[in-house]
Scaffold this motif. Structure first.
Motif, PDB file in Angstrom:
ATOM      1  N   VAL A  84       6.400  -2.980  -8.457  1.00 13.03           N
ATOM      2  CA  VAL A  84       5.242  -2.300  -7.549  1.00 13.03           C
ATOM      3  C   VAL A  84       5.805  -0.970  -6.873  1.00 13.03           C
TER       4      VAL A  84
ATOM      5  N   LYS B 140       0.800  -1.369  -0.124  1.00 11.29           N
ATOM      6  CA  LYS B 140      -0.038  -0.069   0.026  1.00 11.29           C
ATOM      7  C   LYS B 140       0.901   1.239  -0.312  1.00 11.29           C
ATOM      8  N   ASP B 141       0.319   2.034  -0.680  1.00  7.80           N
ATOM      9  CA  ASP B 141       1.168   3.350  -0.856  1.00  7.80           C
ATOM     10  C   ASP B 141       0.759   4.264   0.442  1.00  7.80           C
TER      11      ASP B 141
ATOM     12  N   SER C 286      -1.547   6.935  -0.312  1.00  8.64           N
ATOM     13  CA  SER C 286      -2.883   6.550  -0.466  1.00  8.64           C
ATOM     14  C   SER C 286      -3.700   6.350   0.907  1.00  8.64           C
TER      15      SER C 286
ATOM     16  N   VAL D 105      -2.871  -1.611  -9.724  1.00  7.99           N
ATOM     17  CA  VAL D 105      -1.481  -2.078  -9.570  1.00  7.99           C
ATOM     18  C   VAL D 105      -1.556  -3.453  -9.397  1.00  7.99           C
TER      19      VAL D 105
ATOM     20  N   ILE E 161      -3.826   2.252  -6.494  1.00  8.89           N
ATOM     21  CA  ILE E 161      -3.140   1.253  -5.858  1.00  8.89           C
ATOM     22  C   ILE E 161      -4.032  -0.316  -6.063  1.00  8.89           C
TER      23      ILE E 161
ATOM     24  N   VAL F  78       4.927   2.884  -6.326  1.00  7.14           N
ATOM     25  CA  VAL F  78       4.147   3.197  -5.114  1.00  7.14           C
ATOM     26  C   VAL F  78       5.488   3.675  -4.298  1.00  7.14           C
TER      27      VAL F  78
END
Length: 336
Positions: free
Chosen positions: A237, A11-12, A15, A303, A300, A241
């Motif tokens: 990824v 996870k970003d 975000s 992605v 995300i 991110v």
């Protein structure tokens, strides 16, 4: 057997903050008052403490051992191994969260429950397959590194990504070695004891600590394929991110996958088109999506969806072509 796969797709951090504030027409919307938010004790939050909720992480953790099980031939031993591994993943997930929270009591019940169940199935596996004790030191080190990352709150660091990949992909080799195929080809030892037959080289130590039968060539090739592609997944990824502002990560991701494409092209005459097809998908997504993301931010979830499809393609192609690839490598003097 413990690993950390909770980053994939990770996870970003930016975000994550979107639940607290968002920008609409240049105006920041503040997060709602505490009274308007869901209470922390809801069923949804309780389930999150018990069930790992990253589909991409599940895929990265389970595809290698599942592939080893299918390629080696389904047996009660590798099925028990697969079950124990699932429980280990849940134990790791809840323990890492507990450590990250600095041992908060609300995260302790799932840790205790999963650890107890994992111990039962893990001991059953080791008693019936004593040769697996040869892998225990490796996984103890990986577990220690995983929990150190959780305690330091660096679960998504590069070194912890490598720990995750080693833990999951080695299970492909182990699951393959316990399959019905390798087991049926083994001979009985004249001095068998409980857990040794039919393959003493894998199930006990009558032929040394790490005999050749513990490293079947097809299982080893499949393991290396998964390890290579999963590290490529980490690069990809991160380029979208956590490292999206650093061009070097995108370049490294493209070069890494391009090397895989070149390797697939070299074995094309002997193996067929499918490995090249899978490699082309990986290199295209590594180059195209970061280019698109420079103009339009990619959510995300998208992605993760793209990476899940790519991982599934790698999974299917590896199962179908690991044998022919091994034969090709043996033809040039490798994996004798």
């Amino acid at each position: 057997m413990v690993e950390t796969m909770n980053q994939g797709p990770e996870k970003d951090t930016a975000s994550d903050n979107s639940s607290h504030a968002s920008a609409v027409g240049g105006t920041t919307i503040a997060k709602p008052p505490q009274s308007d938010r869901k209470p922390s004790g809801t069923r949804s939050n309780t389930l999150r403490r018990w069930i790992p909720n990253q589909p991409g992480a599940w895929a990265m953790a389970l595809m290698p051992p599942l592939a080893g099980t299918l390629m080696g031939g389904v047996s009660w031993r590798n099925l028990l191994l697969l079950l124990a591994w699932v429980l280990c993943y849940c134990t790791e997930f809840t323990t890492a969260r507990w450590l990250t929270s600095r041992m908060s009591k609300r995260f302790l019940p799932p840790v205790a429950a999963y650890a107890a169940v994992t111990a039962v199935f893990g001991l059953a596996l080791l008693v019936t397959t004593p040769g697996l004790l040869r892998w225990v030191p490796l996984y103890m080190v990986l577990a220690a590194l995983t929990f150190l990352a959780a305690w330091r709150r660096v679960e998504r660091s590069w070194w912890n990504n490598l720990v995750s990949i080693i833990a999951a992909c080695t299970l492909c080799l182990i699951a393959y070695s316990l399959g019905s195929g390798p087991q049926s080809q083994a001979t009985h030892s004249p001095d068998v004891y409980f857990g040794c037959p039919p393959n003493p080289a894998v199930n006990c130590f009558s032929e040394g600590l790490f005999p050749a039968q513990a490293f079947p060539p097809v299982g080893l090739v499949a393991t290396l394929i998964f390890a290579y592609t999963e590290f490529g997944s980490v690069l990809y990824v991160k380029s979208l991110v956590r490292e999206r502002k650093h061009l070097w990560c995108t370049v490294a991701s493209v070069v890494w996958n391009l090397m895989l494409t070149i390797g697939a092209a070299l074995v094309l005459p002997e193996v067929g088109f499918w490995p090249l097809f899978a490699a082309l998908i990986l290199v295209i997504r590594a180059a195209a999506l970061p280019a698109i993301a420079r103009r339009h931010r990619i959510p995300i979830k998208q992605v993760g969806m793209v990476e899940s499809i790519a991982s599934l393609v790698v999974f299917l192609v590896t199962i179908g072509t690991a044998g022919p690839i091994t034969s090709t490598l043996q033809g040039v003097g490798l994996f004798l």
